[in-house]
Design a protein around this motif. Structure first.
Motif, mmCIF file in Angstrom:
data_model
loop_
_atom_site.group_PDB
_atom_site.id
_atom_site.type_symbol
_atom_site.label_atom_id
_atom_site.label_comp_id
_atom_site.label_asym_id
_atom_site.label_seq_id
_atom_site.Cartn_x
_atom_site.Cartn_y
_atom_site.Cartn_z
ATOM 1 N N VAL A 110 0.834 -1.176 0.232
ATOM 2 C CA VAL A 110 0.119 -0.108 -0.054
ATOM 3 C C VAL A 110 0.883 1.321 0.063
ATOM 4 C CG1 VAL A 110 -1.681 1.385 1.293
ATOM 5 C CG2 VAL A 110 -2.056 -1.248 0.972
ATOM 6 N N ARG A 111 1.929 1.115 0.856
ATOM 7 C CA ARG A 111 2.871 2.407 0.857
ATOM 8 C C ARG A 111 3.349 2.545 -0.437
ATOM 9 N NH1 ARG A 111 7.449 4.125 5.389
ATOM 10 N NH2 ARG A 111 7.588 6.091 4.541
ATOM 11 N N GLY A 159 4.966 9.764 5.790
ATOM 12 C CA GLY A 159 6.122 9.469 6.668
ATOM 13 C C GLY A 159 6.627 10.711 7.376
ATOM 14 N N SER A 160 8.044 10.426 7.615
ATOM 15 C CA SER A 160 8.540 11.294 8.660
ATOM 16 C C SER A 160 9.325 12.359 7.666
ATOM 17 C CB SER A 160 9.685 10.493 9.365
ATOM 18 O OG SER A 160 10.733 9.880 8.556
ATOM 19 N N GLU A 161 9.778 13.402 8.469
ATOM 20 C CA GLU A 161 10.621 14.501 7.696
ATOM 21 C C GLU A 161 11.652 14.191 6.830
ATOM 22 O OE1 GLU A 161 11.385 17.445 10.562
ATOM 23 O OE2 GLU A 161 9.547 17.845 11.293
ATOM 24 N N ASP A 162 12.380 13.212 7.431
ATOM 25 C CA ASP A 162 13.544 12.748 6.696
ATOM 26 C C ASP A 162 13.404 11.895 5.365
ATOM 27 O OD1 ASP A 162 13.018 10.558 8.062
ATOM 28 O OD2 ASP A 162 15.000 10.147 8.891
ATOM 29 N N GLU A 177 -7.327 3.295 -6.416
ATOM 30 C CA GLU A 177 -8.231 2.584 -5.820
ATOM 31 C C GLU A 177 -7.797 1.704 -4.614
ATOM 32 O OE1 GLU A 177 -9.699 3.480 -10.053
ATOM 33 O OE2 GLU A 177 -7.836 2.991 -9.047
ATOM 34 N N SER A 178 -6.444 1.508 -4.805
ATOM 35 C CA SER A 178 -5.813 0.582 -3.712
ATOM 36 C C SER A 178 -5.160 1.371 -2.472
ATOM 37 C CB SER A 178 -4.552 -0.425 -4.402
ATOM 38 O OG SER A 178 -3.517 0.443 -4.818
ATOM 39 N N VAL A 179 -5.137 2.692 -2.940
ATOM 40 C CA VAL A 179 -4.517 3.498 -1.646
ATOM 41 C C VAL A 179 -5.665 4.261 -0.954
ATOM 42 C CG1 VAL A 179 -3.277 5.667 -1.047
ATOM 43 C CG2 VAL A 179 -2.337 3.748 -2.935
ATOM 44 N N GLN A 180 -6.745 4.534 -1.557
ATOM 45 C CA GLN A 180 -7.760 5.476 -1.104
ATOM 46 C C GLN A 180 -8.442 4.758 0.271
ATOM 47 O OE1 GLN A 180 -11.340 5.023 -1.281
ATOM 48 N NE2 GLN A 180 -11.539 6.900 0.015
ATOM 49 N N LEU A 207 -1.738 8.176 5.920
ATOM 50 C CA LEU A 207 -2.041 6.774 5.464
ATOM 51 C C LEU A 207 -1.521 5.648 6.129
ATOM 52 C CD1 LEU A 207 -2.201 5.032 2.516
ATOM 53 C CD2 LEU A 207 0.422 5.418 2.477
ATOM 54 N N GLY A 208 -2.624 4.901 6.627
ATOM 55 C CA GLY A 208 -2.457 4.220 8.010
ATOM 56 C C GLY A 208 -2.059 4.888 9.186
#
Length: 283
Positions: free
Chosen positions: A112-113, A220-223, A244-247, A260-261
């Motif tokens: 997913v990511r 995710g994180s800043e870095d 469609e897989s991410v939404q 996202l999660g």
């Protein structure tokens, strides 16, 4: 005249099917051997004998050699199973395409990511907005995405967002969707928004103060900004159904942060949020 010709045994055996290699069929093998020798003799003597003095037609007619070609051992009796040719299925190539879920877990990949990283989500600024002349529920916006020309985008927000709030506002845009013709106007992107379960309340996602139009948003994180993979093409997004897989995995938290999660949606200036909707879905 008595002529004896020697015919190699290994070549003669190739003329006899393996289904004849049984004790009860030995007489047939002997006849086949005689037949083969007569054939060879005939071919050798034919130029030297006249048809009136010697003929092989009649005796040979009683022993015709008509054996099947190239499939001798495909079906034999059980007592010959030890010599039966075994049909071996062709080796199948390993499946191509995506890794299996087990392989993904072992390699530490989150599908997913990975799909989300293929989306081109950017900070945008609405330069101009108006009602669609042919559709009561649509707005038309010109949006600055840091490109040479602003993009035209149609949004079904008339019933949820006042027009004046769109003017000069910072927005979040999904930019690598295939263009769609919406009542005569080609829409080239989508404004992203949060909504409650009943879809009665809708709010546009808001980039943080200081976010620059055109900057690509990541999760995710800043870095992790510099670790983004290249965005997929609009054709790839459509064909692989990436959006469609991410939404279904996009939402807002109790603090209205878009995630996202559990990974926050982020720009260089900070996290993307909704104005007031908590635990809301994003589309």
């Amino acid at each position: 005249m008595n002529i004896r010709l020697s015919y190699p045994t290994h070549e003669l055996n190739s003329l006899i099917p393996c289904s004849l290699a049984r004790q009860d069929l030995i007489p047939h093998m002997a006849l086949a051997s005689i037949h083969a020798r007569l054939l060879l003799s005939a071919s050798f003597l034919r130029p030297r004998l006249s048809s009136s003095s010697f003929s092989l037609t009649s005796p040979l007619a009683f022993f015709p050699l008509r054996f099947p070609r190239a499939s001798f051992c495909c079906s034999v009796s059980d007592d010959l199973s030890a010599t039966t040719a075994t049909t071996v299925p062709p080796a199948t190539a390993p499946p191509q395409g995506r890794e299996t879920e087990e392989e993904e877990k072992e390699s530490g990949k989150d599908p997913v990511r990975e799909a989300a990283e293929a989306l081109d989500i950017r900070v945008g600024k609405v330069l101009k907005a108006w009602r669609h002349p042919e559709a009561d529920s649509l707005y038309v916006e010109e949006v600055d995405l840091g490109e040479p020309e602003p993009r035209t985008i149609c949004s079904g927000l008339v019933n949820y967002v006042p027009l004046e709030l769109l003017q000069d506002s910072k927005v979040v845009v999904l930019a690598n969707l295939k263009p769609r013709n919406m009542r005569g106007i080609k829409s080239n992107g989508m404004l992203m928004a949060a909504s409650d379960e009943a879809h009665e309340n809708v709010e546009l996602l808001v980039p943080p103060e200081g976010a620059v139009p055109g900057e690509r948003i990541w999760f995710g994180s800043e870095d992790e900004k510099d670790k983004q993979s290249d965005a997929a093409t609009p054709n790839q997004v459509q064909k692989k159904k990436i959006w469609e897989s991410v939404q279904p995995n996009l939402k807002t938290t109790e603090s209205c942060v878009a995630v996202l999660g559990s990974l926050p949606m982020r720009t260089s200036a900070g996290e993307v949020t909704s104005k007031s909707l908590k635990n809301a879905r994003i589309s």
